[in-house]
Every structure is written in C-alpha cells, then in structure tokens.
Design an enzyme around this catalytic site. Structure first.
Site, mmCIF file in Angstrom:
data_model
loop_
_atom_site.group_PDB
_atom_site.id
_atom_site.type_symbol
_atom_site.label_atom_id
_atom_site.label_comp_id
_atom_site.label_asym_id
_atom_site.label_seq_id
_atom_site.Cartn_x
_atom_site.Cartn_y
_atom_site.Cartn_z
ATOM 1 N N ASP A 79 0.464 30.766 -13.906
ATOM 2 C CA ASP A 79 -0.099 29.900 -14.946
ATOM 3 C C ASP A 79 1.042 29.113 -15.606
ATOM 4 O O ASP A 79 2.123 29.649 -15.873
ATOM 5 C CB ASP A 79 -0.825 30.762 -15.987
ATOM 6 C CG ASP A 79 -1.711 29.941 -16.912
ATOM 7 O OD1 ASP A 79 -2.942 30.103 -16.843
ATOM 8 O OD2 ASP A 79 -1.159 29.148 -17.715
ATOM 9 N N ASN A 106 -12.722 32.972 -17.909
ATOM 10 C CA ASN A 106 -13.334 32.322 -19.057
ATOM 11 C C ASN A 106 -14.448 31.407 -18.573
ATOM 12 O O ASN A 106 -14.306 30.724 -17.555
ATOM 13 C CB ASN A 106 -12.277 31.516 -19.827
ATOM 14 C CG ASN A 106 -11.216 32.419 -20.437
ATOM 15 O OD1 ASN A 106 -11.506 33.521 -20.876
ATOM 16 N ND2 ASN A 106 -9.973 31.957 -20.444
ATOM 17 N N GLY A 109 -13.790 29.782 -23.731
ATOM 18 C CA GLY A 109 -12.422 29.249 -23.742
ATOM 19 C C GLY A 109 -12.002 28.638 -22.422
ATOM 20 O O GLY A 109 -10.810 28.514 -22.143
ATOM 21 N N GLN A 110 -12.968 28.235 -21.599
ATOM 22 C CA GLN A 110 -12.621 27.637 -20.303
ATOM 23 C C GLN A 110 -12.148 26.200 -20.498
ATOM 24 O O GLN A 110 -12.854 25.394 -21.112
ATOM 25 C CB GLN A 110 -13.846 27.661 -19.366
ATOM 26 C CG GLN A 110 -13.525 27.142 -17.978
ATOM 27 C CD GLN A 110 -14.700 27.280 -17.008
ATOM 28 O OE1 GLN A 110 -15.809 27.635 -17.402
ATOM 29 N NE2 GLN A 110 -14.444 26.984 -15.750
ATOM 30 N N SER A 111 -10.947 25.893 -19.980
ATOM 31 C CA SER A 111 -10.429 24.529 -20.120
ATOM 32 C C SER A 111 -10.346 23.806 -18.783
ATOM 33 O O SER A 111 -10.226 22.583 -18.759
ATOM 34 C CB SER A 111 -9.051 24.553 -20.794
ATOM 35 O OG SER A 111 -8.133 25.273 -20.006
ATOM 36 N N HIS A 168 -11.649 30.413 -12.046
ATOM 37 C CA HIS A 168 -10.321 31.014 -11.859
ATOM 38 C C HIS A 168 -10.270 32.353 -12.581
ATOM 39 O O HIS A 168 -10.885 32.520 -13.631
ATOM 40 C CB HIS A 168 -9.203 30.095 -12.359
ATOM 41 C CG HIS A 168 -9.412 29.581 -13.753
ATOM 42 N ND1 HIS A 168 -10.260 28.534 -14.032
ATOM 43 C CD2 HIS A 168 -8.888 29.965 -14.941
ATOM 44 C CE1 HIS A 168 -10.249 28.287 -15.333
ATOM 45 N NE2 HIS A 168 -9.429 29.151 -15.918
ATOM 46 N N HIS A 206 -7.711 34.904 -14.382
ATOM 47 C CA HIS A 206 -6.386 35.161 -14.931
ATOM 48 C C HIS A 206 -6.029 36.608 -14.593
ATOM 49 O O HIS A 206 -6.825 37.512 -14.863
ATOM 50 C CB HIS A 206 -6.392 35.026 -16.455
ATOM 51 C CG HIS A 206 -6.743 33.669 -16.975
ATOM 52 N ND1 HIS A 206 -5.783 32.778 -17.415
ATOM 53 C CD2 HIS A 206 -7.938 33.050 -17.152
ATOM 54 C CE1 HIS A 206 -6.383 31.660 -17.840
ATOM 55 N NE2 HIS A 206 -7.681 31.806 -17.699
HETATM 56 P P1 DGP Z 1 -8.842 28.525 -18.926
HETATM 57 O O1 DGP Z 1 -8.503 28.245 -20.341
HETATM 58 O O2 DGP Z 1 -9.436 29.900 -18.721
HETATM 59 O O3 DGP Z 1 -9.680 27.429 -18.304
HETATM 60 O O4 DGP Z 1 -7.462 28.571 -18.174
HETATM 61 C C1 DGP Z 1 -6.879 27.480 -17.540
HETATM 62 C C2 DGP Z 1 -5.442 27.834 -17.290
HETATM 63 O O5 DGP Z 1 -4.924 26.909 -16.378
HETATM 64 C C3 DGP Z 1 -4.569 27.784 -18.534
HETATM 65 O O6 DGP Z 1 -4.089 29.095 -18.832
HETATM 66 C C4 DGP Z 1 -3.423 26.871 -18.162
HETATM 67 C C5 DGP Z 1 -3.559 26.722 -16.665
HETATM 68 N N1 DGP Z 1 -3.215 25.419 -16.166
HETATM 69 C C6 DGP Z 1 -3.749 24.221 -16.560
HETATM 70 N N2 DGP Z 1 -3.175 23.218 -15.876
HETATM 71 C C7 DGP Z 1 -2.278 23.793 -15.032
HETATM 72 C C8 DGP Z 1 -1.387 23.260 -14.065
HETATM 73 O O7 DGP Z 1 -1.283 22.058 -13.818
HETATM 74 N N3 DGP Z 1 -0.605 24.159 -13.405
HETATM 75 C C9 DGP Z 1 -0.694 25.502 -13.624
HETATM 76 N N4 DGP Z 1 0.111 26.292 -12.917
HETATM 77 N N5 DGP Z 1 -1.536 26.036 -14.530
HETATM 78 C C10 DGP Z 1 -2.318 25.186 -15.215
#
Ligand code: DGP
Length: 114
Positions: A30, A87, A93-95, A100, A102
C-alpha cells in the site's frame, strides 16, 4: 465499471511494489502503509467491492484467500498474526472502487477500528 488506479497497476502503467502475482491476482505494498506490513491483495478482474460479488466469483474469492495466506507467509507475519480488511462503500471507508483486501501486520493491531 470505471477504471481505477488499480487497473493501471495491473497493467504496469504505474509502478507498485509487487510482492505476488499470478494469472488472477496481484499483491502489492500500500502506498500509505498503516502498519510495518501493509499489502493490498486484488483480483485482476475489476469487481467494485465485496457488495458486487456474484456466485460466479466464488472460486476467485477463494483463490484470493489463498493468496493472502501465501503473502503473509512470504512477508513473515503468518506466525505473529495479521489482519485482513476489505472496506465497502462510503461508510466502510472505501476509496478505490476495485475490490481489495488490506493485509496488515508487523505490529500489534488494536480493536475496534475507528
Ligand atoms: P480503501 O480506502 O480501502 O479503498 O484503500 C485503498 C488503498 O489503496 C489505500 O490504503 C491507499 C492505496 N492506494 C491508493 N492509490 C494507490 C497507488 O497508486 N498505489 C498503491 N500502492 N496504493 C494505492
């Protein structure tokens, strides 16, 4: 489903620290780690979230569980323990709208989450 940054990572259009890859799945660190080990495990197939999974995806989800197990062993958190989180939606809290998991470990994690 609209493209997300994870589609670009799958296609290697943007860099990521990949720790595992096969035909169906990818695991990478991440970009904003919340623990000493913080890896995301994703299917290459773009499913929006766990809420969008169908019966046809059941085998794929099972495979992802096995990938999580393998990544945890590889990163040496399997014996100390770790947490797996997915999430879902706004309140979850899904962004990134590509399902995916974690995988967090390398320190003692508190409960409940915020
Ligand atoms: P969520 O909030 O559960 O949707 O988690 C999305 C995660 O994705 C967040 O912890 C940061 C990660 N993330 C977002 N953009 C990138 C990226 O470009 N590269 C990597 N390695 N992680 C990313």
């Amino acid at each position: 489903m609209p493209e997300t940054v994870f589609s670009k990572i799958i296609r290697k259009e943007i860099p990521a620290k990949i720790v595992y890859e096969d035909d169906l799945a990818l695991a990478f660190h991440d970009v904003h780690p919340q623990a000493p080990v913080h890896v995301l495990v994703i299917p290459k197939q773009p499913i929006q979230s766990l809420a969008h999974v169908s019966e046809a995806d059941v085998a794929l989800l099972g495979h992802l569980q096995r990938v999580i197990q393998q990544v945890a062993r590889q990163l040496q958190i399997d014996e100390t323990g770790y947490r797996v989180v997915t999430n879902i939606g706004r309140d979850g809290g899904q962004s990134v709208d590509h399902i995916h998991y974690h995988v967090l470990g390398g320190r003692s994690l508190s409960w409940p989450p915020g």
